[in-house]
Design a protein around this motif. Structure first.
Motif, PDB file in Angstrom:
ATOM      1  N   THR A  89       0.888  -1.125   0.077  1.00 24.00           N
ATOM      2  CA  THR A  89      -0.170  -0.100  -0.147  1.00 24.00           C
ATOM      3  C   THR A  89       0.880   1.134  -0.027  1.00 24.00           C
ATOM      4  O   THR A  89       1.084   1.909   1.026  1.00 24.00           O
ATOM      5  N   PRO A  90       1.431   1.540  -1.164  1.00 24.91           N
ATOM      6  CA  PRO A  90       2.599   2.839  -1.178  1.00 24.91           C
ATOM      7  C   PRO A  90       1.811   3.888  -0.653  1.00 24.91           C
ATOM      8  O   PRO A  90       2.685   4.794  -0.273  1.00 24.91           O
ATOM      9  N   PHE A  91       0.418   4.165  -0.956  1.00 25.30           N
ATOM     10  CA  PHE A  91       0.156   5.468  -0.362  1.00 25.30           C
ATOM     11  C   PHE A  91       0.140   5.807   1.176  1.00 25.30           C
ATOM     12  O   PHE A  91      -0.036   6.781   1.477  1.00 25.30           O
ATOM     13  N   LEU A  92       0.502   4.806   1.878  1.00 28.33           N
ATOM     14  CA  LEU A  92       0.704   4.789   3.209  1.00 28.33           C
ATOM     15  C   LEU A  92       2.037   5.324   3.698  1.00 28.33           C
ATOM     16  O   LEU A  92       2.473   5.592   4.785  1.00 28.33           O
ATOM     17  N   ASP A  93       2.980   5.176   2.612  1.00 27.08           N
ATOM     18  CA  ASP A  93       4.369   5.288   2.965  1.00 27.08           C
ATOM     19  C   ASP A  93       4.738   6.981   3.515  1.00 27.08           C
ATOM     20  O   ASP A  93       4.192   7.761   3.124  1.00 27.08           O
ATOM     21  N   ARG A  94       5.542   6.800   4.586  1.00 25.20           N
ATOM     22  CA  ARG A  94       6.014   8.191   5.054  1.00 25.20           C
ATOM     23  C   ARG A  94       4.918   8.811   5.874  1.00 25.20           C
ATOM     24  O   ARG A  94       5.309   9.842   6.445  1.00 25.20           O
ATOM     25  N   ASP A  95       3.518   8.104   6.067  1.00 27.10           N
ATOM     26  CA  ASP A  95       2.701   8.458   6.822  1.00 27.10           C
ATOM     27  C   ASP A  95       2.465   7.583   7.951  1.00 27.10           C
ATOM     28  O   ASP A  95       1.727   8.349   8.823  1.00 27.10           O
ATOM     29  N   TYR A  96       2.581   6.354   7.636  1.00 27.53           N
ATOM     30  CA  TYR A  96       2.272   5.368   8.975  1.00 27.53           C
ATOM     31  C   TYR A  96       3.448   4.416   9.252  1.00 27.53           C
ATOM     32  O   TYR A  96       4.122   4.126   8.435  1.00 27.53           O
ATOM     33  N   THR A  97       3.476   3.804  10.354  1.00 31.28           N
ATOM     34  CA  THR A  97       4.763   3.206  10.720  1.00 31.28           C
ATOM     35  C   THR A  97       4.132   1.755  10.777  1.00 31.28           C
ATOM     36  O   THR A  97       2.960   1.379  11.607  1.00 31.28           O
TER      37      THR A  97
END
Length: 70
Positions: free
Chosen positions: A24-32
């Motif tokens: 789910t690349p849209f979660l990158d850098r926003d969620y851990t």
């Protein structure tokens, strides 16, 4: 398009991993990522199937117990 929105570029290795393994690349850098499931995947499927409302949140809270394994 996602890279322009987020302001960074994926490496060719990252692109290939998303193409072959998924994710789910849209979660990158926003969620851990804070853990992984080692058993009970059927429970995750039940959670994924609950009725949701606005912003894709469950209509009723989903409560769970976790255990830390070191």
């Amino acid at each position: 398009m996602l890279e322009a929105q987020k302001g960074f570029r994926y490496s060719s290795e990252q692109r290939e991993a998303y193409k072959t393994l998924g994710g789910t690349p849209f979660l990158d850098r926003d969620y851990t990522v804070f853990g992984r499931i080692i058993e009970g995947l059927e429970i995750v499927d039940k959670i994924a199937g609950v009725k949701t409302g606005p912003n894709d949140r469950p209509v009723e809270d989903v409560k769970m117990k976790i255990r830390v394994i070191k």
